[in-house]
Scaffold this motif. Sequence first.
Motif, PDB file in Angstrom:
ATOM      1  N   ILE A  76       0.879  -1.173   0.000  1.00 14.18           N
ATOM      2  CA  ILE A  76       0.000   0.000   0.000  1.00 14.18           C
ATOM      3  C   ILE A  76       0.910   1.215   0.000  1.00 14.18           C
ATOM      4  CG2 ILE A  76      -1.849   1.238   1.176  1.00 14.18           C
ATOM      5  CD1 ILE A  76      -2.577  -1.382   2.586  1.00 14.18           C
ATOM      6  N   THR A  77       0.846   2.022  -1.029  1.00 14.08           N
ATOM      7  CA  THR A  77       1.705   3.195  -1.100  1.00 14.08           C
ATOM      8  C   THR A  77       1.003   4.419  -0.525  1.00 14.08           C
ATOM      9  OG1 THR A  77       0.925   3.727  -3.323  1.00 14.08           O
ATOM     10  CG2 THR A  77       2.883   2.324  -3.155  1.00 14.08           C
ATOM     11  N   ALA A  78       1.795   5.354  -0.042  1.00 16.42           N
ATOM     12  CA  ALA A  78       1.273   6.628   0.486  1.00 16.42           C
ATOM     13  C   ALA A  78       0.088   6.382   1.413  1.00 16.42           C
ATOM     14  CB  ALA A  78       0.880   7.548  -0.664  1.00 16.42           C
ATOM     15  N   SER A  79       0.321   5.644   2.474  1.00 17.16           N
ATOM     16  CA  SER A  79      -0.767   5.207   3.347  1.00 17.16           C
ATOM     17  C   SER A  79      -1.516   6.379   3.980  1.00 17.16           C
ATOM     18  CB  SER A  79      -0.218   4.295   4.439  1.00 17.16           C
ATOM     19  OG  SER A  79       0.674   5.028   5.270  1.00 17.16           O
ATOM     20  N   ARG A  80      -2.775   6.110   4.305  1.00 16.33           N
ATOM     21  CA  ARG A  80      -3.659   7.092   4.935  1.00 16.33           C
ATOM     22  C   ARG A  80      -4.214   6.497   6.220  1.00 16.33           C
ATOM     23  NH1 ARG A  80      -7.121   7.723  -0.664  1.00 16.33           N
ATOM     24  NH2 ARG A  80      -5.440   8.633  -1.955  1.00 16.33           N
ATOM     25  N   ALA A  81      -4.683   7.350   7.103  1.00 16.52           N
ATOM     26  CA  ALA A  81      -5.263   6.863   8.355  1.00 16.52           C
ATOM     27  C   ALA A  81      -6.425   5.905   8.070  1.00 16.52           C
ATOM     28  CB  ALA A  81      -5.725   8.036   9.211  1.00 16.52           C
ATOM     29  N   ALA A  82      -7.142   6.154   6.988  1.00 14.26           N
ATOM     30  CA  ALA A  82      -8.288   5.309   6.636  1.00 14.26           C
ATOM     31  C   ALA A  82      -7.872   3.905   6.206  1.00 14.26           C
ATOM     32  CB  ALA A  82      -9.100   5.965   5.512  1.00 14.26           C
ATOM     33  N   ASP A  83      -6.587   3.693   5.961  1.00 13.25           N
ATOM     34  CA  ASP A  83      -6.109   2.350   5.604  1.00 13.25           C
ATOM     35  C   ASP A  83      -5.965   1.457   6.828  1.00 13.25           C
ATOM     36  OD1 ASP A  83      -3.839   3.778   3.158  1.00 13.25           O
ATOM     37  OD2 ASP A  83      -5.888   3.040   2.884  1.00 13.25           O
ATOM     38  N   THR A  84      -6.111   2.028   8.015  1.00 13.84           N
ATOM     39  CA  THR A  84      -6.041   1.240   9.241  1.00 13.84           C
ATOM     40  C   THR A  84      -7.113   0.156   9.215  1.00 13.84           C
ATOM     41  OG1 THR A  84      -5.134   3.042  10.576  1.00 13.84           O
ATOM     42  CG2 THR A  84      -6.320   1.302  11.736  1.00 13.84           C
ATOM     43  N   ALA A  85      -6.670  -1.103   9.277  1.00 13.12           N
ATOM     44  CA  ALA A  85      -7.576  -2.239   9.138  1.00 13.12           C
ATOM     45  C   ALA A  85      -6.760  -3.520   9.273  1.00 13.12           C
ATOM     46  CB  ALA A  85      -8.271  -2.218   7.780  1.00 13.12           C
ATOM     47  N   SER A  86      -7.451  -4.642   9.230  1.00  9.87           N
ATOM     48  CA  SER A  86      -6.780  -5.943   9.117  1.00  9.87           C
ATOM     49  C   SER A  86      -6.835  -6.373   7.663  1.00  9.87           C
ATOM     50  CB  SER A  86      -7.468  -6.974  10.001  1.00  9.87           C
ATOM     51  OG  SER A  86      -7.265  -6.689  11.362  1.00  9.87           O
ATOM     52  N   TYR A  87      -5.732  -6.927   7.195  1.00  8.71           N
ATOM     53  CA  TYR A  87      -5.628  -7.352   5.808  1.00  8.71           C
ATOM     54  C   TYR A  87      -5.399  -8.863   5.764  1.00  8.71           C
ATOM     55  CZ  TYR A  87      -5.427  -2.451   4.641  1.00  8.71           C
ATOM     56  OH  TYR A  87      -5.741  -1.121   4.505  1.00  8.71           O
ATOM     57  N   PHE A  88      -6.192  -9.527   4.933  1.00  8.82           N
ATOM     58  CA  PHE A  88      -6.131 -10.981   4.832  1.00  8.82           C
ATOM     59  C   PHE A  88      -5.869 -11.397   3.391  1.00  8.82           C
ATOM     60  CE2 PHE A  88      -7.785 -12.125   8.991  1.00  8.82           C
ATOM     61  CZ  PHE A  88      -8.536 -11.021   9.354  1.00  8.82           C
ATOM     62  N   CYS A  89      -5.045 -12.422   3.242  1.00  7.54           N
ATOM     63  CA  CYS A  89      -4.955 -13.056   1.939  1.00  7.54           C
ATOM     64  C   CYS A  89      -5.866 -14.279   1.954  1.00  7.54           C
ATOM     65  CB  CYS A  89      -3.523 -13.448   1.592  1.00  7.54           C
ATOM     66  SG  CYS A  89      -2.798 -14.755   2.602  1.00  7.54           S
ATOM     67  N   ALA A  90      -6.411 -14.594   0.808  1.00 10.66           N
ATOM     68  CA  ALA A  90      -7.300 -15.744   0.668  1.00 10.66           C
ATOM     69  C   ALA A  90      -6.912 -16.496  -0.586  1.00 10.66           C
ATOM     70  CB  ALA A  90      -8.757 -15.297   0.591  1.00 10.66           C
ATOM     71  N   THR A  91      -6.779 -17.798  -0.457  1.00  8.56           N
ATOM     72  CA  THR A  91      -6.335 -18.602  -1.587  1.00  8.56           C
ATOM     73  C   THR A  91      -7.440 -19.522  -2.068  1.00  8.56           C
ATOM     74  OG1 THR A  91      -5.358 -20.132   0.009  1.00  8.56           O
ATOM     75  CG2 THR A  91      -3.885 -18.571  -1.066  1.00  8.56           C
ATOM     76  N   ASP A  92      -7.541 -19.620  -3.367  1.00  8.26           N
ATOM     77  CA  ASP A  92      -8.459 -20.530  -4.026  1.00  8.26           C
ATOM     78  C   ASP A  92      -7.598 -21.710  -4.469  1.00  8.26           C
ATOM     79  OD1 ASP A  92     -10.874 -20.155  -6.729  1.00  8.26           O
ATOM     80  OD2 ASP A  92     -10.170 -21.911  -5.649  1.00  8.26           O
ATOM     81  N   ILE A  93      -7.600 -22.760  -3.629  1.00 12.28           N
ATOM     82  CA  ILE A  93      -6.639 -23.834  -3.867  1.00 12.28           C
ATOM     83  C   ILE A  93      -7.121 -24.787  -4.942  1.00 12.28           C
ATOM     84  CG2 ILE A  93      -5.747 -23.645  -1.529  1.00 12.28           C
ATOM     85  CD1 ILE A  93      -7.270 -26.152  -0.800  1.00 12.28           C
ATOM     86  N   GLN A  94      -6.184 -25.485  -5.535  1.00 12.91           N
ATOM     87  CA  GLN A  94      -6.484 -26.355  -6.662  1.00 12.91           C
ATOM     88  C   GLN A  94      -6.994 -27.716  -6.201  1.00 12.91           C
ATOM     89  OE1 GLN A  94      -3.015 -26.502  -9.136  1.00 12.91           O
ATOM     90  NE2 GLN A  94      -3.394 -24.507 -10.043  1.00 12.91           N
ATOM     91  N   THR A  95      -8.174 -27.688  -5.593  1.00 17.02           N
ATOM     92  CA  THR A  95      -8.849 -28.953  -5.308  1.00 17.02           C
ATOM     93  C   THR A  95     -10.165 -28.926  -6.054  1.00 17.02           C
ATOM     94  OG1 THR A  95     -10.083 -28.130  -3.416  1.00 17.02           O
ATOM     95  CG2 THR A  95      -7.864 -28.957  -3.001  1.00 17.02           C
ATOM     96  N   GLY A  96     -10.897 -29.994  -6.017  1.00 18.29           N
ATOM     97  CA  GLY A  96     -12.148 -30.032  -6.743  1.00 18.29           C
ATOM     98  C   GLY A  96     -13.172 -29.034  -6.256  1.00 18.29           C
TER      99      GLY A  96
END
Lengths: 112, 113
Positions: A76-96
């Motif tokens: 995240i470039t040039a961060s702002r106070a409004a960027d305060t949050a929790s950030y999660f990655c989510a993966t779509d794994i290669q299963t059926g």
Amino acid sequence: SQQGEEDPQALSIQEGENATMNCSYKTSINNLQWYRQNSGRGLVHLILIRSNEREKHSGRLRVTLDTSKKSSSLLITASRAADTASYFCATDIQTGANNLFFGTGTRLTVIP
Amino acid sequence: EAGVAQSPRYKIIEKRQSVAFWCNPISGHATLYWYQQILGQGPKLLIQFQNNGVVDDSQLPKDRFSAERLKGVDSTLKIQPAKLEDSAVYLCASSLIVNTEAFFGQGTRLTVV
């Protein structure tokens, strides 16, 4: 069990600085997504990067993906106070089932 | 475009009682997810529907949790009987198809006392 794991667990920066968060995952994926969660609110989708892509941009966000290392980063470039949050990655794994698994999250605090 | 609707927003129950949560996904979205998010952790997938069929419920504690998605639209998640460790936010999400972005509701905060 969680598929992804974010690093660091918490990050505190000054407004205007850049913030970098990393995500590592365990198995092959179709795509990887980043989400933001503000306190008391639901998750909001930020960006999706497919397994055949290496980098993607959206406004002040830059995501990279290295499938050989099974890792991704969110900048995240040039961060702002409004960027305060929790950030999660989510993966779509290669299963059926094409499940969407979330990581443990990075708590970002941007100090005005 | 209306978002994912969930109700109730908050629920407090005693252990061993039952509780039900309701979710109305975005119109036309075939995929529906239920997640459990314990404070300080990432969302844990409980069950995933594709239209009205269950795609994955491997992490759903089936001795006490059940979910259905009648007619491939609305969905309900039930807990019976509840335990203290079920205290969490229950999130519903939907996506147009798999492998695309998911849209989340505001969640239901459950407190079991």
